[in-house]
Design an enzyme around this catalytic site. Structure first.
Site, PDB file in Angstrom:
ATOM      1  N   TYR A 183       0.853  -1.188   0.000  1.00 23.55           N
ATOM      2  CA  TYR A 183       0.000   0.000   0.000  1.00 23.55           C
ATOM      3  C   TYR A 183       0.887   1.235   0.000  1.00 23.55           C
ATOM      4  O   TYR A 183       1.669   1.454   0.924  1.00 23.55           O
ATOM      5  CB  TYR A 183      -0.897   0.016   1.239  1.00 23.55           C
ATOM      6  CG  TYR A 183      -1.786   1.248   1.314  1.00 23.55           C
ATOM      7  CD1 TYR A 183      -2.865   1.390   0.454  1.00 23.55           C
ATOM      8  CD2 TYR A 183      -1.527   2.260   2.223  1.00 23.55           C
ATOM      9  CE1 TYR A 183      -3.680   2.522   0.507  1.00 23.55           C
ATOM     10  CE2 TYR A 183      -2.334   3.390   2.294  1.00 23.55           C
ATOM     11  CZ  TYR A 183      -3.411   3.515   1.437  1.00 23.55           C
ATOM     12  OH  TYR A 183      -4.196   4.632   1.483  1.00 23.55           O
ATOM     13  N   ASP A 240       9.446   3.533   0.661  1.00 21.36           N
ATOM     14  CA  ASP A 240       8.257   4.081   1.300  1.00 21.36           C
ATOM     15  C   ASP A 240       8.394   3.812   2.798  1.00 21.36           C
ATOM     16  O   ASP A 240       8.097   2.720   3.284  1.00 21.36           O
ATOM     17  CB  ASP A 240       7.003   3.416   0.735  1.00 21.36           C
ATOM     18  CG  ASP A 240       5.714   3.978   1.340  1.00 21.36           C
ATOM     19  OD1 ASP A 240       5.799   4.644   2.385  1.00 21.36           O
ATOM     20  OD2 ASP A 240       4.634   3.733   0.766  1.00 21.36           O
ATOM     21  N   LYS A 272       3.230   9.942   8.565  1.00 16.06           N
ATOM     22  CA  LYS A 272       2.873   9.535   9.920  1.00 16.06           C
ATOM     23  C   LYS A 272       3.767  10.174  10.978  1.00 16.06           C
ATOM     24  O   LYS A 272       3.510  11.256  11.451  1.00 16.06           O
ATOM     25  CB  LYS A 272       2.885   8.007  10.038  1.00 16.06           C
ATOM     26  CG  LYS A 272       1.827   7.299   9.189  1.00 16.06           C
ATOM     27  CD  LYS A 272       1.826   5.811   9.434  1.00 16.06           C
ATOM     28  CE  LYS A 272       0.868   5.074   8.514  1.00 16.06           C
ATOM     29  NZ  LYS A 272      -0.548   5.304   8.768  1.00 16.06           N
TER      30      LYS A 272
END
Length: 780
Positions: free
Chosen positions: A483, A578, A606
Site C-alpha cells: 500500500y 516508502d 505519519k
C-alpha cells in the site's frame, strides 16, 4: 506447572459429571488433548473425583506412556491410558474423551444392544449408531485396539460390552454433552424396548445420512486444524519476557551519565545552556565534531532486536491459510456483540448520525471496524477512551505515527508556543520548515534535501513524478500487495498481489498503464519486469516498503532490499523507500539505516509530524531532489509541480521537529521496539498454550497477529482467493471486535503498533486480555 489449562479442563469435566451423577467415586476416567503436543492430560488411577486437584492430573504421551513432570503429585495415570492414546492417534478431531459406567448406557452394555438412529439430533452428534465394542478385560491392549477399530467410523459414542461407555468430542464441553446425550438416548431406548419389544422405529436412512454428513464435515474441519498445522513456537512458561522498562531505564541512566560527563568536561556548560534555551530546552545534544553521517542514529540503535526468521514465518502463515478457519465459539461471539450493543451505545448513535452527512459514517479507513465504529473522546499515552467512557489499550496508535504515545505532552507544549506566535499556517517561509529538514538529515544522512507535503499519499505521488522527471523514463514497479497511498498511479496490485487494477474503480486505464507489479520478494520476477520495461523506454523507479508489503504483513527477507538496490543500479532506476510506517519507527535512521541500504528517494509520513496533520514528505539525493525546486529553482527546466496550501505549515513542521527531537532524547523507537518484543513473545506463548494455528511476529514495534491469514491470499491461487477471501476477512474482523470487547484496540484485528507509553505493565495487562479471548476460541 506444565499444561495447566488442559489439566484444568479435566478437573472441570469431572466436577460437572460428578454433580450430574455420571461419575461415581473412582469409576471411569477423563482426558483432554494437550494442544500442539503429542500428549494428553488424564485422571489418575483409583483417585476420588471429589478430591481431585489440577496438580493430580497426569500427562501421558500418544504411546500411552506416563510423562512425569515433577508436579509433586506422583500419581499413576488411569489404567485405560492406552485406550485414550489410541483414540487420539486415530482421530485428530477428538480433543476430549469420557469413559464412564453410567447406569442406563451400562444396562445396554450388559444387553450388548447397539442403539440405532432414533433421532436426527442423536446422529448429528453421536453418529450413525451407538455401536457395541467387543468385550476385553479393562486396561488391556486388547480393549484399546477394539476401541480404536470402532472410533475410526467417525461416531462419537460407544458402548463397551459388559463394561461401560466411551464418548468423545471436539472439545471438553462437547465430550461431556455427547456423554449426557448418550445417557438420554439410552433411557429412551430402554423404555421403548421394555414397552414395545421389537417395535422400535428409526429415522429414515436419507435423514440419517444427511445428519451424519454434517457430523463428518465438522470432524474433518477440526482434524485439519491439527493435521495441517505446524508445531507452534515453544515459549517456556518461566521464560522472562523482553522488558521495555529496562530499556527505558538504561536510556535514562545513559543520558544522566552523559550529562554528568559533559558538565565536568565543559566549564562553560551554563553559558551553553543559556544559548540552547533560545532554541529550545528539549533540543537533542549536538553531534560530535567529525562524527560520520548517521553515527548518532547508529548509536541510539534500532527497534528490531532480532530480525524475524522470514522462511519460518512464511511457513507458518502458509500453514494457517491451509487450515480451516478457527474463530470464537458462537456463544463467545454473541457476548462480543452484546458488549457493543450495551456498552458502546453512544458510539453507535453518533456514527449512525454521521452516515447522513459522511459517506459510510466515518472518514478514515482505519475507523471502519466491525460491528460498528467506535467514537473516541480521549487519547492519552497507551490508552483511548470512547464516548461511553470505556477505556482501551491503544495498539492502533493512529495507524502508527505516535511512537512517543498518544497526545504526548512535551511536544504539544512546544507546538502550542509556535502556534501562538505564528498561527498554524502563514503561506510564507517559516524557520521550522528548515529545522525539520535539518533534523531529518541529521538522523537520515541519505535525505540530503527534503520537501514537506500533505500526506504519505502525496509524497509517493511526488516521488514517482520526480523519478520520472529525473530519469526521463516512465515505467514504475511496485511490489504486489503493498500500500503506497491512494494515488491513481499506485492503486495497482493493492493489498492482494496479482490483482492489477481490481481496486482501481474511477481510475482511467491510462493512469496505471505505466505501473507494473512484481510478486513480493521475488527478485527474479522483478528483474524480468525491469528487462521488459527496458523495451518500453526504461524504469524510472522501483517503490518498496522495506519490511515488506502492508508494513511487513508479508515480511521481506533480510537481504531483499540490498538485492533491489543492485537491480536498480543495473537498470538505471531510482530506488524509492516508502518509509511512511518505518520512518523513525524502526529507529531514527529508519529502515535505510537498519538494513544498511541507501535509497535514492525516501517517502516519509505519519511519524514525521508526530501524529499531527499534514504528515508527509519526500527526501533524498540532492541532484534528484532538485526537480522539486519551487519557483525558478528547477533542475535544468525539469521542475515538476508539487505543492499545497497547508504543506510545510508551522504547526506540522514544529510538531515534526520536536517529536523527532523527543524520540532522540528518550530513544522512544527502541523502547517501543522492546515493548513490541514483549507483546510478541507473550502472544507466541499464548498461541502455544492454546494450541492455536495463529502466527505472531514483529519487526520491532510493528507487531503482527494473524488469525485468518486473509492478507496472505493472492492471485497465484485465484480459486482459493475467491472461495475464502470473504470468510477469512470476516474472521479477522470478528477477532478484532473480540479484542476490542476485551479492551484492546488493534489495526483491523491483525496488526498492532507499540509506543514508548507501553510499559511492561501495559503489555502484561494486554496479554492477560488476549489470554481471555484465546480461551474462547473454538476447540480450546
Amino acid at each position: 506447572m506444565q499444561h495447566r489449562l488442559s489439566r484444568q479442563h479435566v478437573v472441570d469435566m469431572c466436577r460437572t459429571m460428578l454433580a450430574r451423577g455420571y461419575l461415581k467415586a473412582t469409576e471411569g476416567n477423563v482426558s483432554v488433548r494437550v494442544p500442539g503436543h503429542r500428549l494428553y492430560a488424564v485422571t489418575p488411577s483409583n483417585y476420588d473425583y471429589d478430591r481431585m486437584r489440577v496438580e493430580d492430573i497426569c500427562l501421558v504421551d500418544f504411546d500411552g506412556k506416563h510423562v512425569p513432570d515433577g508436579t509433586g503429585a506422583d500419581l499413576k495415570p488411569s489404567i485405560e491410558c492406552g485406550m485414550h492414546a489410541n483414540i487420539y492417534r486415530e482421530r485428530p478431531d477428538v480433543n476430549a474423551i469420557v469413559h464412564t459406567h453410567q447406569p442406563y448406557a451400562s444396562a445396554l452394555a450388559f444387553l450388548r444392544k447397539p442403539i440405532p438412529a432414533l433421532t436426527d439430533e442423536q446422529v448429528r452428534f453421536l453418529g450413525r449408531e451407538v455401536a457395541i465394542i467387543d468385550y476385553a478385560p479393562s486396561g488391556t491392549g486388547f480393549l484399546a485396539r477394539n476401541v480404536q477399530k470402532k472410533v475410526a467410523s467417525g461416531d462419537n459414542a460407544f458402548i463397551i460390552a459388559n463394561h461401560g461407555v466411551v464418548a468423545v468430542g471436539t472439545d471438553p464441553d462437547r465430550a461431556v454433552f455427547n456423554m449426557a446425550l448418550l445417557e438420554k438416548v439410552s433411557i429412551a431406548y430402554l423404555l421403548a424396548l421394555t414397552s414395545e419389544t421389537g417395535r422400535v422405529y428409526t429415522i429414515p436412512t436419507a435423514i440419517r445420512e444427511i445428519a451424519f454428513g454434517k457430523l463428518r464435515a465438522d470432524e474433518k474441519r477440526i482434524a485439519a486444524q491439527i493435521t495441517e498445522a505446524v508445531e507452534p513456537l515453544r515459549v517456556p512458561a518461566d521464560e522472562e519476557l523482553p522488558s521495555a522498562d529496562a530499556t527505558a531505564a538504561a536510556t535514562r541512566a545513559a543520558a544522566a551519565t552523559e550529562a554528568d560527563a559533559g558538565a565536568e568536561a565543559d566549564a562553560g556548560a551554563e553559558a551553553d545552556a543559556g544559548t540552547a534555551a533560545d532554541v529550545g530546552a528539549g533540543d537533542a545534544p549536538a553531534v560530535e565534531e567529525g562524527a560520520a553521517p548517521g553515527a548518532e542514529s547508529a548509536r541510539l540503535g534500532y527497534a528490531i532486536s532480532e530480525y524475524p526468521d522470514v522462511d519460518d514465518v512464511m511457513r507458518r502463515l502458509k500453514a494457517l491459510t491451509a487450515q480451516p478457519l478457527r474463530g470464537l465459539r458462537h456463544d463467545a461471539m454473541l457476548d462480543v456483540l452484546n458488549y457493543f450493543e450495551t456498552k458502546c451505545r453512544a458510539s453507535r448513535e453518533i456514527t449512525d448520525r454521521a452516515k447522513r452527512r459522511i459517506p459510510g459514517g466515518v472518514q478514515h479507513n482505519l475507523a471502519f471496524n466491525y460491528p460498528f465504529p467506535l467514537a473516541i473522546d480521549k487519547a492519552d499515552g497507551a490508552y483511548l477512551v470512547d464516548r461511553d467512557g470505556n477505556t482501551y489499550i491503544d495498539f492502533l496508535q493512529a495507524g502508527g505515527p505516535t511512537i512517543l504515545g498518544s497526545n504526548y505532552g512535551p511536544v504539544n507544549e512546544r507546538v502550542a508556543e509556535v502556534v501562538r506566535a505564528s498561527g498554524p499556517v502563514t503561506g510564507l517561509f517559516h524557520e521550522y520548515e528548515l529545522k525539520l529538514a535539518e533534523i531529518i538529515h541529521r538522523y537520515m544522512p541519505h535525505v540530503e534535501m527534503y520537501r514537506s507535503l500533505g500526506s504519505g499519499t502525496e509524497a509517493v505521488m511526488a516521488a514517482v513524478r520526480g523519478a520520472r522527471a529525473f530519469t526521463g523514463k516512465k515505467m514504475v514497479i511496485k511490489v504486489g500487495g503493498a500500500y503506497h497511498g491512494w494515488s491513481d498511479t499506485m492503486v495497482y496490485g493493492l493489498r492482494v498481489p496479482g490483482t492489477y487494477r481490481m481496486n482501481a474503480k474511477g481510475i482511467p486505464f491510462g493512469a496505471t498503464s505505466r505501473t507494473r507489479e512484481a510478486f513480493p520478494h521475488d527478485l527474479g520476477q522483478l528483474k524480468r519486469k525491469l528487462v521488459e520495461n527496458r523495451l518500453r523506454g526504461g524504469t524510472a523507479a522501483v517503490v518498496v516498503e522495506p519490511v515488506g508489503p502492508e508494513s511487513g504483513t508479508r515480511p521481506a527477507p533480510r537481504d531483499f532490499n540490498a538485492g533491489v538496490r543492485e537491480l536498480c543500479d543495473e537498470f538505471g532506476a531510482l530506488l524509492v523507500f516508502d518509509e511512511v510506517v518505518t520512518g523513525f519507527r524502526l529507529g531514527l535512521g529508519g529502515a535505510a539505516g537498519y538494513f544498511g541500504v541507501t535509497p535514492d528517494l525516501t517517502v516519509l509520513g505519519k511519524a514525521v509530524s508526530g501524529g499531527y496533520p499534514m504528515a508527509g514528505g519526500v527526501g533524498g539525493r540532492s541532484d534528484v531532489m532538485a526537480v522539486f525546486g519551487s519557483g525558478l529553482d528547477g533542475k535544468s527546466g525539469a521542475h515538476i509541480q508539487v505543492g499545497g496550501t497547508l504543506s510545510a505549515n508551522p504547526l506540522s513542521c514544529a510538531a515534526g521537529y520536536y517529536a523527532i527531537e523527543e524520540m532522540a532524547r528518550t530513544n522512544a523507537p527502541v523502547i517501543a521496539g522492546r515493548a513490541g518484543d514483549r507483546l510478541t513473545r507473550g502472544l507466541q506463548r499464548l498461541i502455544d498454550t492454546y494450541g492455536l494455528p495463529y502466527v505472531a511476529y514483529n519487526q520491532g514495534s510493528i507487531v503482527h497477529l494473524e488469525c485468518s491469514g486473509v492478507m496472505l491470499l493472492d492471485m497465484r491461487n485465484p480459486v482459493k482467493l475467491l472461495r475464502e477471501n470473504k470468510a477469512r476477512k470476516r474472521l479477522m474482523e470478528q477477532m478484532g471486535a473480540a479484542y476490542t470487547a476485551h479492551g484492546i484496540v488493534t489495526l483491523a484485528g491483525s496488526r498492532m503498533y507499540t509506543s514508548m507509553a507501553d510499559t511492561d505493565a501495559v503489555i502484561d495487562d494486554a496479554l492477560a486480555r488476549f489470554d481471555r479471548v484465546f480461551a474462547q476460541v473454538e476447540g480450546v
